[in-house]
Write an enzyme that holds these catalytic residues in place. Sequence first.
Site, PDB file in Angstrom:
ATOM      1  N   TYR A   1      -9.342   4.798   7.788  1.00 62.18           N
ATOM      2  CA  TYR A   1      -9.508   5.143   9.199  1.00 62.18           C
ATOM      3  C   TYR A   1     -10.614   6.184   9.289  1.00 62.18           C
ATOM      4  O   TYR A   1     -10.472   7.297   8.761  1.00 62.18           O
ATOM      5  CB  TYR A   1      -8.218   5.714   9.767  1.00 62.18           C
ATOM      6  CG  TYR A   1      -7.116   4.702   9.985  1.00 62.18           C
ATOM      7  CD1 TYR A   1      -6.853   4.196  11.253  1.00 62.18           C
ATOM      8  CD2 TYR A   1      -6.334   4.250   8.918  1.00 62.18           C
ATOM      9  CE1 TYR A   1      -5.840   3.271  11.463  1.00 62.18           C
ATOM     10  CE2 TYR A   1      -5.324   3.324   9.118  1.00 62.18           C
ATOM     11  CZ  TYR A   1      -5.085   2.843  10.394  1.00 62.18           C
ATOM     12  OH  TYR A   1      -4.083   1.924  10.593  1.00 62.18           O
TER      13      TYR A   1
ATOM     14  N   HIS B   1       0.844  -1.203   0.000  1.00 58.27           N
ATOM     15  CA  HIS B   1       0.000   0.000   0.000  1.00 58.27           C
ATOM     16  C   HIS B   1       0.873   1.244   0.000  1.00 58.27           C
ATOM     17  O   HIS B   1       1.875   1.323   0.714  1.00 58.27           O
ATOM     18  CB  HIS B   1      -0.906   0.016   1.232  1.00 58.27           C
ATOM     19  CG  HIS B   1      -2.010  -0.995   1.174  1.00 58.27           C
ATOM     20  ND1 HIS B   1      -3.332  -0.642   1.020  1.00 58.27           N
ATOM     21  CD2 HIS B   1      -1.983  -2.350   1.238  1.00 58.27           C
ATOM     22  CE1 HIS B   1      -4.068  -1.749   0.990  1.00 58.27           C
ATOM     23  NE2 HIS B   1      -3.272  -2.789   1.126  1.00 58.27           N
TER      24      HIS B   1
ATOM     25  N   LYS C   1       1.208  -0.840  15.292  1.00 56.68           N
ATOM     26  CA  LYS C   1       2.621  -0.892  15.654  1.00 56.68           C
ATOM     27  C   LYS C   1       3.048  -2.111  16.478  1.00 56.68           C
ATOM     28  O   LYS C   1       4.242  -2.330  16.670  1.00 56.68           O
ATOM     29  CB  LYS C   1       3.004   0.368  16.441  1.00 56.68           C
ATOM     30  CG  LYS C   1       2.885   1.653  15.643  1.00 56.68           C
ATOM     31  CD  LYS C   1       3.754   1.607  14.407  1.00 56.68           C
ATOM     32  CE  LYS C   1       3.629   2.843  13.555  1.00 56.68           C
ATOM     33  NZ  LYS C   1       4.299   2.696  12.270  1.00 56.68           N
TER      34      LYS C   1
ATOM     35  N   PRO D   1      -3.891  -0.250  19.174  1.00 65.21           N
ATOM     36  CA  PRO D   1      -3.736  -0.783  17.817  1.00 65.21           C
ATOM     37  C   PRO D   1      -3.942   0.233  16.706  1.00 65.21           C
ATOM     38  O   PRO D   1      -3.702  -0.100  15.539  1.00 65.21           O
ATOM     39  CB  PRO D   1      -4.810  -1.882  17.761  1.00 65.21           C
ATOM     40  CG  PRO D   1      -5.857  -1.439  18.739  1.00 65.21           C
ATOM     41  CD  PRO D   1      -5.101  -0.769  19.850  1.00 65.21           C
TER      42      PRO D   1
ATOM     43  N   TYR E   1       3.834   6.330  10.393  1.00 63.69           N
ATOM     44  CA  TYR E   1       3.043   5.165   9.994  1.00 63.69           C
ATOM     45  C   TYR E   1       3.885   4.154   9.219  1.00 63.69           C
ATOM     46  O   TYR E   1       3.779   2.942   9.439  1.00 63.69           O
ATOM     47  CB  TYR E   1       1.847   5.605   9.154  1.00 63.69           C
ATOM     48  CG  TYR E   1       0.769   4.556   9.047  1.00 63.69           C
ATOM     49  CD1 TYR E   1      -0.213   4.451  10.027  1.00 63.69           C
ATOM     50  CD2 TYR E   1       0.736   3.663   7.985  1.00 63.69           C
ATOM     51  CE1 TYR E   1      -1.197   3.477   9.948  1.00 63.69           C
ATOM     52  CE2 TYR E   1      -0.238   2.697   7.897  1.00 63.69           C
ATOM     53  CZ  TYR E   1      -1.204   2.606   8.885  1.00 63.69           C
ATOM     54  OH  TYR E   1      -2.177   1.626   8.804  1.00 63.69           O
TER      55      TYR E   1
END
Length: 394
Positions: free
Chosen positions: A201, A73, A297, A293, A385
């Site tokens: 998200y 991604h 990570k 979560p 990220y």
Amino acid sequence: MKRTQVAVIGAGPAGLMLSHLLAARGIDTVILERRSRDYVESRIRAGVLEHHSAAALRAAGVGARMDRQGMEHTSIDLAFSGAHHRIELARLTGKKIMVYGQHEVVKDLIAQRLADAGEILFEADVSGIEGLDSDRPIIRYTHDGRNQTLTCDFVAGCDGYHGVSRASVPAGQIVTHARSYPYAWLGVLAEAAPTSDELVYARHDNGFALYSMRSPEVTRLYLQCRPDEDPDAWSDRALWDELHRRLETGDGWTINEGPILQKNIAPMRSFVAEPMRYRRLLLAGDAAHIVPPTGAKGMNLALADVQVLAPALARWFDSADETGLDAYSDTCLKRIWKVQRFSVWMTRMLHAQPDADGFEQRLQQAELDSVAASDSAARHLAENYVGLPLEVPE
């Protein structure tokens, strides 16, 4: 009585990867895992690998199936205020992430350890660790119905938050920091083809939602819920209705429905134990730290820990040089606290806070607006990220 150089407690990503990295350096290990092989290979956990984690698996020779079946991604989407906002990870950082389930990583590592004649004792229940102050720790465990012992030079505690490793350290030698959250995630695994190229998200007044995927045929979705929520109290229809409500923004994108294969509650908590070393015991993964979560990570931190620990142990076995072992805890904790900060920041930004007043809600909205509108704010999210650089002491 069995003997090995490093006794690894726990066959999760941290323990398996450590054993694999040590074997490549000629160091013997025995892995003791309380659960069965079938259980650990089917346990659904995280599914996002940072750029550096995926590279580490490739470098260790266990990334071929990941590259065939994983999904690379280049972006993630933030959905809020009726619109989707793309955070372009590759453009902002030059790096990508890989969606590949933790249980798949575990399968690959187990297969490789066994192919390399590595020793993994499944259904081995450790009852105690003795002699951590000596140069020959002893692990007592039950396997095949018999009480057995394993002596070693070092113990790697990779057995999770509830494991025996950290509990074996004398009182007062490890300081723990913890925080719980007034919400949890209701996780759904569904036989439904993904309809988005990226993870979504979503911030909604009803609560957070996450749209993810595990394969071209299976989606993984999460809803913010109460910590005491009963997943069985949700009918499949009610779950799909709420997922549509929280994730979709009226721009034409919709989620596919399909048979729900699994429902579970994932608690939200932060935890850090320091130091991560006590004499001949070295903690790694969830035995030493847990993050919310939201930032994806947990598995990545575990893999980072053992990439620091493996060369430190190799240095000791090669020349009795403890420099790397002495630096292990501080090196990992520096990264862990940065990741903890990022995970908490993402959690606060995206979740409906039960006791938030109007002032806090407007601040949360302003944070989301800033990330969506500013390249510098988006880059901060993207850099964390895709994963911070891994620093391994020379």
